[in-house]
Design an enzyme around this catalytic site. Structure first.
Site, PDB file in Angstrom:
ATOM      1  N   SER A  27       7.303   6.042   6.486  1.00 42.96           N
ATOM      2  CA  SER A  27       6.410   6.530   5.429  1.00 42.96           C
ATOM      3  C   SER A  27       6.067   7.990   5.694  1.00 42.96           C
ATOM      4  CB  SER A  27       5.123   5.700   5.410  1.00 42.96           C
ATOM      5  OG  SER A  27       4.144   6.408   4.686  1.00 42.96           O
ATOM      6  N   HIS A  52       9.934   5.861   2.678  1.00 41.85           N
ATOM      7  CA  HIS A  52       8.830   5.218   1.949  1.00 41.85           C
ATOM      8  C   HIS A  52       7.878   6.301   1.436  1.00 41.85           C
ATOM      9  CE1 HIS A  52       6.196   1.748   1.115  1.00 41.85           C
ATOM     10  NE2 HIS A  52       5.190   2.500   1.555  1.00 41.85           N
ATOM     11  N   ASP A  54       4.448   7.044  -0.424  1.00 46.71           N
ATOM     12  CA  ASP A  54       3.150   6.456  -0.783  1.00 46.71           C
ATOM     13  C   ASP A  54       2.427   7.321  -1.790  1.00 46.71           C
ATOM     14  OD1 ASP A  54       2.851   4.071   0.868  1.00 46.71           O
ATOM     15  OD2 ASP A  54       2.904   5.440   2.582  1.00 46.71           O
ATOM     16  N   MET A  56      -0.799   7.721  -4.068  1.00 46.61           N
ATOM     17  CA  MET A  56      -2.176   7.199  -4.181  1.00 46.61           C
ATOM     18  C   MET A  56      -2.956   8.021  -5.181  1.00 46.61           C
ATOM     19  SD  MET A  56      -3.134   6.888  -0.183  1.00 46.61           S
ATOM     20  CE  MET A  56      -2.102   6.039   1.002  1.00 46.61           C
ATOM     21  N   HIS A  85       6.076   3.514  -3.341  1.00 45.35           N
ATOM     22  CA  HIS A  85       4.979   2.538  -3.308  1.00 45.35           C
ATOM     23  C   HIS A  85       3.817   3.120  -4.117  1.00 45.35           C
ATOM     24  CE1 HIS A  85       1.792   0.418  -0.537  1.00 45.35           C
ATOM     25  NE2 HIS A  85       1.778  -0.052  -1.772  1.00 45.35           N
ATOM     26  N   MET A  87       0.354   3.115  -5.257  1.00 37.47           N
ATOM     27  CA  MET A  87      -1.030   2.639  -5.074  1.00 37.47           C
ATOM     28  C   MET A  87      -1.874   3.341  -6.127  1.00 37.47           C
ATOM     29  SD  MET A  87      -1.081   2.586  -0.944  1.00 37.47           S
ATOM     30  CE  MET A  87       0.292   3.713  -0.867  1.00 37.47           C
ATOM     31  N   MET A 156       1.177  -6.212   2.055  1.00 41.75           N
ATOM     32  CA  MET A 156       0.395  -5.198   2.772  1.00 41.75           C
ATOM     33  C   MET A 156      -0.211  -5.833   4.026  1.00 41.75           C
ATOM     34  SD  MET A 156       0.666  -2.309   1.258  1.00 41.75           S
ATOM     35  CE  MET A 156      -0.428  -1.432   2.382  1.00 41.75           C
ATOM     36  N   GLY A 161      -4.347   2.464   1.424  1.00 40.12           N
ATOM     37  CA  GLY A 161      -5.137   3.681   1.206  1.00 40.12           C
ATOM     38  C   GLY A 161      -5.041   4.706   2.311  1.00 40.12           C
ATOM     39  N   PHE A 162      -4.787   4.257   3.520  1.00 37.52           N
ATOM     40  CA  PHE A 162      -4.741   5.205   4.639  1.00 37.52           C
ATOM     41  C   PHE A 162      -3.678   4.788   5.647  1.00 37.52           C
ATOM     42  CE2 PHE A 162      -9.055   5.027   2.990  1.00 37.52           C
ATOM     43  CZ  PHE A 162      -9.303   6.364   2.723  1.00 37.52           C
ATOM     44  N   GLY A 163      -3.067   5.783   6.250  1.00 36.00           N
ATOM     45  CA  GLY A 163      -2.174   5.509   7.368  1.00 36.00           C
ATOM     46  C   GLY A 163      -2.984   5.346   8.642  1.00 36.00           C
ATOM     47  N   GLY A 164      -2.330   4.897   9.693  1.00 35.86           N
ATOM     48  CA  GLY A 164      -2.951   4.848  11.012  1.00 35.86           C
ATOM     49  C   GLY A 164      -3.945   3.722  11.238  1.00 35.86           C
ATOM     50  N   ASP A 194       3.928  -3.381   5.287  1.00 37.70           N
ATOM     51  CA  ASP A 194       3.455  -2.000   5.281  1.00 37.70           C
ATOM     52  C   ASP A 194       2.041  -1.929   5.831  1.00 37.70           C
ATOM     53  OD1 ASP A 194       2.912   0.636   4.720  1.00 37.70           O
ATOM     54  OD2 ASP A 194       3.048   0.425   2.541  1.00 37.70           O
ATOM     55  N   GLY A 195       1.896  -1.187   6.934  1.00 32.22           N
ATOM     56  CA  GLY A 195       0.572  -0.928   7.478  1.00 32.22           C
ATOM     57  C   GLY A 195       0.406  -1.416   8.903  1.00 32.22           C
ATOM     58  N   GLY A 196       0.177  -0.474   9.802  1.00 28.61           N
ATOM     59  CA  GLY A 196      -0.109  -0.826  11.189  1.00 28.61           C
ATOM     60  C   GLY A 196       1.075  -1.356  11.980  1.00 28.61           C
ATOM     61  N   GLY A 216       4.522   4.472   9.403  1.00 29.42           N
ATOM     62  CA  GLY A 216       4.213   5.893   9.272  1.00 29.42           C
ATOM     63  C   GLY A 216       3.932   6.533  10.612  1.00 29.42           C
ATOM     64  N   SER A 217       2.728   6.261  11.140  1.00 30.80           N
ATOM     65  CA  SER A 217       2.315   6.912  12.388  1.00 30.80           C
ATOM     66  C   SER A 217       3.254   6.632  13.552  1.00 30.80           C
ATOM     67  CB  SER A 217       0.915   6.472  12.805  1.00 30.80           C
ATOM     68  OG  SER A 217       0.200   5.950  11.743  1.00 30.80           O
TER      69      SER A 217
HETATM   70  C1  DX5 Z   1      -1.016   2.603   3.526  1.00 25.37           C
HETATM   71  C2  DX5 Z   1       0.374   3.033   3.130  1.00 25.37           C
HETATM   72  C3  DX5 Z   1       1.333   2.962   4.254  1.00 25.37           C
HETATM   73  C4  DX5 Z   1       1.025   3.871   5.418  1.00 25.37           C
HETATM   74  C5  DX5 Z   1       1.515   3.211   6.674  1.00 25.37           C
HETATM   75  O1  DX5 Z   1      -1.796   2.408   2.439  1.00 25.37           O
HETATM   76  O2  DX5 Z   1       0.879   2.242   2.101  1.00 25.37           O
HETATM   77  O3  DX5 Z   1       2.667   3.110   3.825  1.00 25.37           O
HETATM   78  O4  DX5 Z   1       1.614   5.126   5.290  1.00 25.37           O
HETATM   79  O5  DX5 Z   1       1.089   3.965   7.749  1.00 25.37           O
HETATM   80  P1  DX5 Z   1       0.935   3.378   9.219  1.00 25.37           P
HETATM   81  O6  DX5 Z   1       2.283   2.901   9.635  1.00 25.37           O
HETATM   82  O7  DX5 Z   1       0.458   4.558   9.992  1.00 25.37           O
HETATM   83  O8  DX5 Z   1      -0.060   2.263   9.135  1.00 25.37           O
HETATM   84 ZN    ZN Z   2       3.110   2.243   1.607  1.00 27.57          ZN
END
Ligand code: DX5
Ligand code: ZN
Length: 235
Positions: A27, A52, A54, A56, A85, A87, A156, A161-164, A194-196, A216-217
Site C-alpha cells: 500500500s 494497493h 488507498d 480516502m 481500495h 474508502m 479489513m 482510515g489509517f496505516g500503521g 488489509d491492515g496491520g 503498507g508500513s
Molecule cells: C487502511 C488502509 C490500508 C493501510 C495498510 O485503512 O486501507 O491499506 O495502508 O497499512 P498498514 O499495513 O500499515 O496497516
Molecule cells: Zn487499503
C-alpha cells in the site's frame, strides 16, 4: 517495462487439485510521497504483482489520503496491477473516472455504497475487476448476495482510515469464514486482507485463507527491497 513472473512456489495446491496464487500488494499510503516514484520502482523491481491504492475521502473514514491526480501519475509510472481500495462514501460517483485513468481492480465498501450490485456490475462492464470490502464489524453474511459479481473480497483487519495500526486478531475467524464460502462455491474469487499485516502474522493469515496480502508500513518503513523479498519468500 518490468515483466513479473509468478513462480509455482508462490502458490498453494488446494484440495481438489485447484491452485491458489498468493499476491503481495504494497500500500503506497505508507510510502514517502516525496519519493513516491522511486519507491514504487523498488517494489516493482523486487517482484510484487500488485500496488494497493488507498483512496480516502474524510467522510467514510476520518482521514483524506490522495485522489485522482496522484493516482493518474502512479498509473502512468508503473505497470503493476492497480488495486484501488475506495474508502469513500458513494464510491459509485468515481468508478468511471478511476477505470478511465487505468484502475485494474476497484474495491468498494459495502457500508459506503447505496447501490452495491449496480456499482459492481458497472466496474465489470467498464473492464476492471470488482471487489467488495467489509469492515471489522460488518458480518460476512452481508457479502453473500454479491459473491457472483466480484473478483475479490477484502476483509479489513483494522478499522479503515489509517496505516500503521495493529492487526485485529478476531478478524482471522472472518477470513476463515470467507475462505470457506469461496472454496465451496466461488473458487476464482480472491481473498484480500488489509491492515496491520506484518511478517510475524503473515503465516497465520495465509493459513486462514487470505491470498492477496496488503501491507503498507511493513514494506515502506525500513529497507523496502529487503522487506518485499522477505514477504515474497514466505508466501
Ligand atoms: C487502511 C488502509 C490500508 C493501510 C495498510 O485503512 O486501507 O491499506 O495502508 O497499512 P498498514 O499495513 O500499515 O496497516
Ligand atoms: Zn487499503
Amino acid at each position: 517495462m518490468i515483466i513479473i513472473q509468478h513462480s509455482m512456489k508462490n502458490s498453494k495446491r488446494k484440495k481438489g487439485g485447484s491452485t491458489k496464487m498468493n499476491y503481495l500488494a504494497p500500500s503506497i499510503l505508507a510510502a514517502d510521497f516525496c519519493e513516491l516514484g522511486k519507491e514504487i520502482e523498488i517494489v516493482e523491481k523486487a517482484g510484487v504483482p500488485y500496488l494497493h491504492i488507498d483512496i480516502m475521502d474524510g467522510m467514510f473514514v476520518p482521514s483524506i489520503s490522495f485522489g485522482m491526480p496522484v493516482f493518474a501519475c502512479v498509473r502512468k509510472y508503473s505497470n503493476l496491477f492497480m488495486d484501488v481500495h475506495m474508502m469513500v462514501e458513494k464510491p459509485e460517483r468515481y468508478v468511471e473516472e478511476l477505470i478511465e485513468l487505468g484502475a485494474d481492480g476497484v474495491t468498494i465498501h459495502i457500508e459506503a455504497c447505496d447501490c452495491v450490485e449496480e456499482t459492481l456490475e458497472k466496474i465489470k462492464e467498464l473492464g476492471a475487476k470488482p471487489g467488495i470490502a467489509i469492515n471489522p464489524n460488518t458480518p460476512v453474511s452481508e457479502i453473500i448476495p454479491y459473491m457472483e459479481l466480484v473478483d475479490m473480497v477484502l476483509v479489513m483487519t483494522v478499522q479503515p482510515g489509517f496505516g500503521g495500526q495493529s492487526f485485529i486478531v478476531e478478524c482471522l475467524d472472518k477470513i476463515r469464514e470467507v475462505r470457506r464460502i469461496i472454496d465451496k462455491s466461488y473458487p476464482d474469487v480472491k481473498l484480500e486482507i488489509d491492515g496491520g499485516v506484518r511478517l510475524d502474522n503473515l503465516e497465520m493469515n495465509l493459513e486462514a485463507g487470505a491470498n492477496v496480502i496488503v501491507t503498507g508500513s511493513a514494506i515502506f518503513k525500513g529497507d523496502i527491497e529487503t522487506n518485499v523479498k522477505e514477504f515474497l519468500k514466505r508466501m
